[in-house]
Enzyme design. Structure first.
Site, PDB file in Angstrom:
ATOM      1  N   PRO A 137       0.732  -1.316   0.036  1.00 45.63           N
ATOM      2  CA  PRO A 137       0.413  -0.161  -0.295  1.00 45.63           C
ATOM      3  C   PRO A 137       1.002   1.351  -0.161  1.00 45.63           C
ATOM      4  CG  PRO A 137      -0.535  -1.395   2.261  1.00 45.63           C
ATOM      5  CD  PRO A 137       0.466  -1.780   1.051  1.00 45.63           C
ATOM      6  N   GLY A 171       2.913   4.304   1.198  1.00 44.80           N
ATOM      7  CA  GLY A 171       3.392   5.087   2.159  1.00 44.80           C
ATOM      8  C   GLY A 171       3.856   4.337   3.300  1.00 44.80           C
ATOM      9  N   GLY A 187       7.226   2.784   2.351  1.00 45.79           N
ATOM     10  CA  GLY A 187       8.219   2.978   2.259  1.00 45.79           C
ATOM     11  C   GLY A 187       9.262   2.452   1.000  1.00 45.79           C
ATOM     12  N   GLU A 243     -22.566  10.793  21.439  1.00 46.96           N
ATOM     13  CA  GLU A 243     -21.362  10.895  21.946  1.00 46.96           C
ATOM     14  C   GLU A 243     -21.326   9.791  22.892  1.00 46.96           C
ATOM     15  OE1 GLU A 243     -18.786  11.012  19.590  1.00 46.96           O
ATOM     16  OE2 GLU A 243     -20.204  11.839  17.922  1.00 46.96           O
ATOM     17  N   HIS A 266     -22.087   6.800  22.283  1.00 50.92           N
ATOM     18  CA  HIS A 266     -21.289   5.644  21.705  1.00 50.92           C
ATOM     19  C   HIS A 266     -19.953   5.024  23.267  1.00 50.92           C
ATOM     20  CE1 HIS A 266     -21.666   6.016  17.577  1.00 50.92           C
ATOM     21  NE2 HIS A 266     -21.787   7.457  17.797  1.00 50.92           N
ATOM     22  N   ASP A 305     -23.030   6.435  10.942  1.00 44.66           N
ATOM     23  CA  ASP A 305     -22.983   5.637  12.095  1.00 44.66           C
ATOM     24  C   ASP A 305     -23.134   3.676  11.246  1.00 44.66           C
ATOM     25  OD1 ASP A 305     -21.956   6.988  14.124  1.00 44.66           O
ATOM     26  OD2 ASP A 305     -23.435   7.614  15.004  1.00 44.66           O
TER      27      ASP A 305
END
Ligand code: ADP
Ligand code: MG
Ligand code: ZN
Length: 627
Positions: free
Chosen positions: A214, A216, A218, A435, A438, A512
């Site tokens: 993927p 990034g 390296g 919140e 959750h 959600d």
């Protein structure tokens, strides 16, 4: 000639426009002077005569055979500054010249008409000439590119799109967390440094290595590290730069690149994003692309062309090996594949250590804490994270990076820029309940990741956020974990329903619900976690180039499709019931937490759990299980 007339027309349009501007700008100075040199103000002839009588006129420039004049005047009405004003003169005003002379005004006449005629003539000749010249140039270029012998590479070469670094300065120590890949590459370095060892026993040195992983993680860095370790030059080009508007340009660039590489052997040739050219040929999906195929063929030819021991090693990077043309993966080409993946905890720690080397870190900062908080981060994300933290530290005029700045940077990398908190209002209360919903469902369920913090400070798209500390190992997730995640995700909406009633629930839960649906669907169709049984009914991304579901077609019957939908619905509705129950059972502490959250904007996980445990054990052994 493979340039279509459409492309030519497209290209010649800007040339026409450009040449017109050229003509306007450089070839017709006199008319131009009249048009632009002049002040935007104008006045009537009568007014001009008045000015003249007042003695305000200082200078008159006649243009256009005496039809237009630019008058320089100064006077109190003009703010006592010299102003240029345009005046249209009547056709016959012979007395004007005398008058001007008497008033001692500077007069000058500019015989525009004549020059104009000449310039017009020149322009009329020039304009088509420029156009024809431009077209001819275009034709020649495209001819070159298709590879007439002798002149074949001039175009590709003139635009040196590949980069060459004599010394990359990157060593293996700069790359962390990808140990298997590094081991593999240590061998490649030996090939480059001491080819004799291998050729002596008749071993052929590999020509190509494919790095898969993927973004990034390296890949580029690794390729550079090989060149750096072996102390050889590094040639790089991106696959997307091969793909050009004119057929054959890409192929000539490939030729050019390899020619340069051969001159500089031993060396590394790095082709980034090779999938841009190396995609499976002839599938017809997304339209056949002549240019790409030619480029790919050229690449294959070049790789076959140099014998094993020229000392050129081609490293290509992609994030999708599965879509590459099989000819590329054949022995003798990219026969070695090395995969680099998003780092695990140990890898992240190692990468953080590499990037913390050149930064002033507070001694209290434990890199392992950062590594624990950043599952799913790639090497590039981690590097970026530490850099953001350092920038923030500098902005706060501190001496060293502390956990505080790092936390802020993680939040920013994950969820976007911080916004300003809402003012106290009904919607702020609703968000707070959402919140806390959750957070409390997540806290009371045994298999849920612990809450790290709850906040009402908006970030990115979100108006409030609940952060969880993910467990280390995110690769194997149990059924109970997925179910508790679904319940946790439904906790927000459930709290809205219980506290504000069904009519008042908001659109805030849409994200959600998307997650909930996707998790439930995957449980049924991919993980065999429903009563349909252990069947894999859908594969991950079957074809990224077609719309979802289009390529997979019908892997199952309509009957199963109905069952799938029923199962998904059942899972979600049971989880929803559970979430509602948890909210109802804990209404007292929820109200208290909401008040606290509105007051403080942010509650951290530890405090959150302590408050809840005054009322209920955490996690609640009551076990809100389904099935
Ligand atoms: P890729 O080519 O896989 O997309 P890059 O090699 O360009 O990723 O990585 C970008 C940057 O991220 C590197 O320059 C480096 O700073 C950092 N980075 C990525 N992976 C690693 C790693 N494994 N070790 C150290 N730094 C890394
Ligand atoms: Mg890269
Ligand atoms: Zn939510």
């Amino acid at each position: 000639m493979k340039v279509s007339w459409k492309t030519l027309l497209l290209w010649s349009l800007p040339i026409i426009v450009v040449s017109f501007f050229l003509w306007q700008g450089f070839l017709a100075p006199t008319t131009n002077e009249l048009n632009t040199n002049v002040a935007s103000s104008r006045m009537t002839y009568g007014r001009f005569l008045e000015y003249l009588d007042m003695g305000w006129v200082k200078r008159v420039d006649m243009y256009d055979n005496g039809h237009t004049a630019i008058v320089e005047a100064v006077g109190p009405e003009l703010g006592n500054r010299i102003q240029k004003i345009r005046v249209e003169l009547p056709a016959s005003a012979p007395e004007l010249i005398n008058k001007l002379k008497k008033a001692n005004v500077d007069i000058d006449a500019h015989p525009t008409k004549n020059t104009n005629a000449i310039w017009n003539l020149v322009g009329n000749l020039f304009f088509p000439l420029i156009l024809i010249g431009g077209l001819a140039l275009l034709f020649r270029r495209s001819n070159n590119a298709t590879g007439g012998p002798g002149q074949a590479m001039s175009f590709g070469k003139s635009k040196a799109l590949f980069q060459m670094e004599a010394k990359t300065g990157v060593v293996f120590d700069d790359v962390a967390g990808v140990d298997e890949a590094k081991e593999e590459f240590e061998e490649v370095v030996t090939f480059l440094k001491q080819p004799e060892c291998f050729t002596a026993v008749g071993a052929k040195i590999p020509k190509g290595v494919l790095l898969v992983g993927p973004p990034g993680t390296g890949k580029t860095l690794l390729a550079k590290a090989i060149a750096g370790e072996a102390n050889v030059p590094f040639f790089s080009i991106s696959g997307s730069e091969f793909v050009e508007m004119f057929v054959g340009v890409g192929a000539s660039r490939v030729r050019d690149l390899f020619k340069k590489a051969k001159e500089n052997a031993p060396c590394i040739v790095f082709i980034d994003e090779i999938d841009a050219v190396g995609r499976q040929r002839g599938t017809g999906i997304g339209g056949g692309n002549d240019e790409r195929e030619q480029t790919l063929n050229q690449l294959l030819t070049e790789m076959d062309g140099f014998e094993g021991n020229t000392g050129i090693i081609v490293i290509a990077a992609t994030n999708r090996a599965d879509i590459l043309d099989s000819a590329l993966l054949r022995p003798g080409r990219f026969d070695r594949q090395v995969s680099v993946d998003v780092p695990d905890f140990k890898g992240r720690l190692a990468i953080l250590e590499v990037h913390a080397r050149n930064k002033k870190m507070d001694p209290d900062v434990a890199l392992s804490t950062i590594a624990r908080r950043t599952p799913g981060f790639s090497g590039a994300d981690l590097a970026n994270l530490l850099n953001e933290a350092a920038i923030l530290t500098a902005r706060r005029r501190k001496q060293a990076v502390t956990l505080n700045e790092i936390d802020a940077s993680i939040d920013r990398v994950v969820a976007g820029m911080e916004g300003t908190p809402l003012i106290d209002s009904k919607s702020k209360r609703l968000i707070a309940y959402h919140e806390i919903g959750h957070a409390i469902v997540g806290t009371l369920l045994q298999d849920h990741d612990p809450v790290q913090k709850v906040t009402l400070v908006p970030r990115g798209q979100a108006r409030g956020l609940t952060w969880f500390t993910p467990s280390d190992d995110q690769t194997l997730i149990s059924r109970a974990q997925i179910l508790s995640r679904i319940m946790g995700a439904l906790g927000g909406r459930a709290a809205e329903e219980v506290v504000f009633g069904n009519a008042e629930v908001t659109t805030g839960a849409s994200n959600d619900l998307q997650q909930v649906t996707s998790m439930a669907r995957q449980m049924v169709t991919r993980f065999g976690m429903s009563t349909i049984g252990p069947l894999s009914l859908e594969s991950e991304e079957s074809s990224p180039f077609l719309g979802r579901g289009m390529a997979s077609g019908s892997e199952y019957s309509d009957e199963i499709a109905i069952k799938i939908d029923k199962q998904i619905q059942e899972i979600v509705s049971k989880c929803h019931d559970n979430a509602l129950k948890i909210i109802e059972d804990n209404r007292v502490v929820i109200d208290r937490l909401v008040d606290l959250l509105i007051e403080k904007e942010t509650i951290d996980g530890q405090e959150f759990r302590e408050i809840i445990s005054e009322y209920t054990p955490v996690p609640d052994k009551k076990q809100y299980t389904i099935w």
